[in-house]
Design a protein around this motif. Structure first.
Motif, PDB file in Angstrom:
ATOM      1  N   VAL A 105       0.851  -1.184   0.000  1.00  0.00           N
ATOM      2  CA  VAL A 105       0.000   0.000   0.000  1.00  0.00           C
ATOM      3  C   VAL A 105       0.888   1.235   0.000  1.00  0.00           C
ATOM      4  O   VAL A 105       1.698   1.421   0.910  1.00  0.00           O
ATOM      5  CB  VAL A 105      -0.922   0.025   1.238  1.00  0.00           C
ATOM      6  CG1 VAL A 105      -1.867   1.219   1.181  1.00  0.00           C
ATOM      7  CG2 VAL A 105      -1.700  -1.284   1.375  1.00  0.00           C
ATOM      8  N   ILE A 106       0.733   2.063  -1.018  1.00  0.00           N
ATOM      9  CA  ILE A 106       1.527   3.292  -1.118  1.00  0.00           C
ATOM     10  C   ILE A 106       0.605   4.491  -0.926  1.00  0.00           C
ATOM     11  O   ILE A 106      -0.467   4.569  -1.523  1.00  0.00           O
ATOM     12  CB  ILE A 106       2.250   3.391  -2.476  1.00  0.00           C
ATOM     13  CG1 ILE A 106       3.222   2.219  -2.627  1.00  0.00           C
ATOM     14  CG2 ILE A 106       2.989   4.730  -2.602  1.00  0.00           C
ATOM     15  CD1 ILE A 106       3.895   2.137  -3.979  1.00  0.00           C
ATOM     16  N   ARG A 107       1.047   5.415  -0.053  1.00  0.00           N
ATOM     17  CA  ARG A 107       0.317   6.671   0.177  1.00  0.00           C
ATOM     18  C   ARG A 107       1.344   7.791   0.245  1.00  0.00           C
ATOM     19  O   ARG A 107       2.300   7.723   1.015  1.00  0.00           O
ATOM     20  CB  ARG A 107      -0.469   6.592   1.486  1.00  0.00           C
ATOM     21  CG  ARG A 107      -1.248   7.870   1.778  1.00  0.00           C
ATOM     22  CD  ARG A 107      -1.978   7.776   3.092  1.00  0.00           C
ATOM     23  NE  ARG A 107      -1.019   8.013   4.170  1.00  0.00           N
ATOM     24  CZ  ARG A 107      -1.340   8.074   5.453  1.00  0.00           C
ATOM     25  NH1 ARG A 107      -2.569   7.868   5.838  1.00  0.00           N
ATOM     26  NH2 ARG A 107      -0.416   8.299   6.353  1.00  0.00           N
ATOM     27  N   GLU A 108       1.160   8.811  -0.577  1.00  0.00           N
ATOM     28  CA  GLU A 108       2.053   9.972  -0.602  1.00  0.00           C
ATOM     29  C   GLU A 108       3.522   9.560  -0.721  1.00  0.00           C
ATOM     30  O   GLU A 108       4.381  10.014   0.012  1.00  0.00           O
ATOM     31  CB  GLU A 108       1.821  10.828   0.645  1.00  0.00           C
ATOM     32  CG  GLU A 108       0.409  11.371   0.715  1.00  0.00           C
ATOM     33  CD  GLU A 108       0.092  12.057   2.035  1.00  0.00           C
ATOM     34  OE1 GLU A 108       0.974  12.125   2.925  1.00  0.00           O
ATOM     35  OE2 GLU A 108      -1.055  12.510   2.176  1.00  0.00           O
ATOM     36  N   ASN A 109       3.786   8.638  -1.642  1.00  0.00           N
ATOM     37  CA  ASN A 109       5.127   8.154  -1.948  1.00  0.00           C
ATOM     38  C   ASN A 109       5.815   7.441  -0.776  1.00  0.00           C
ATOM     39  O   ASN A 109       7.040   7.409  -0.690  1.00  0.00           O
ATOM     40  CB  ASN A 109       6.011   9.271  -2.503  1.00  0.00           C
ATOM     41  CG  ASN A 109       6.942   8.745  -3.567  1.00  0.00           C
ATOM     42  OD1 ASN A 109       6.617   7.814  -4.304  1.00  0.00           O
ATOM     43  ND2 ASN A 109       8.131   9.318  -3.641  1.00  0.00           N
TER      44      ASN A 109
END
Length: 171
Positions: free
Chosen positions: A33-37
């Motif tokens: 899961v990627i969020r804001e790099n």
């Protein structure tokens, strides 16, 4: 149960019916899961791999589909709601219990990282720079690289896992 040759392989099979024992298998899944790099990681609270940072994941329940499994595992281990995007990596470990591990990139939906206190001690989103300084399991490091680079590369197969005396050394 006796032995019969089926499809050219000697297999355990019932002599009184058509039942064939095809072997023992386990299917594991992992969420990237990627969020804001930054990527979601959890610190393992028990062995194997206690103290290592890994991506959230686990094993498929008998009557659960793969997509439900990884969404459940990410929610349980890290408190994050995420949706499956696509499969990006596969690990195939034929051994006494044949293990297949499927890694998915996932779209972050909501939630703040919270460890479950059972499978994970800590949880958070971390940048590649932060991960370099953390005790991240080698297999997870490989998956993190894939998560950030996979848009152009398609499905990746794990070629680095090493089996030694029937034990997995790629935590």
């Amino acid at each position: 149960m006796g032995l019969r040759v089926i499809d050219g392989v000697e297999r355990k099979a019932c002599s009184g019916c058509e039942f064939v024992y095809w072997g023992d298998y386990s299917i594991g899944v992992g969420g990237l899961v990627i969020r804001e790099n930054k990527i979601l990681l959890v610190k393992r609270a028990h062995d194997p791999g206690k103290g290592y940072w890994t991506n959230p994941g686990g094993y498929i329940e008998q009557l659960e589909n793969i997509e439900e499994t990884i969404q459940r595992e990410v929610k349980e281990e890290a408190g994050i709601t995420a949706k499956v995007n696509r499969i990006v990596a596969l690990r195939d470990l034929p051994r006494q219990i044949h293990n297949v591990y499927i890694a998915f990139t996932m779209d972050y939906i909501n939630g703040d990282p919270v460890p479950d206190g059972i499978e994970s001690d800590e949880a958070g989103f971390y940048s590649l720079e932060e991960i370099e300084q953390m005790n991240v399991a080698p297999f997870t490091r490989w998956l993190v690289k894939i998560a950030f680079e996979s848009a152009d590369n398609g499905l990746q197969k794990d070629e680095i896992t090493v089996l030694k005396d029937s034990l997995l050394f790629s935590i």
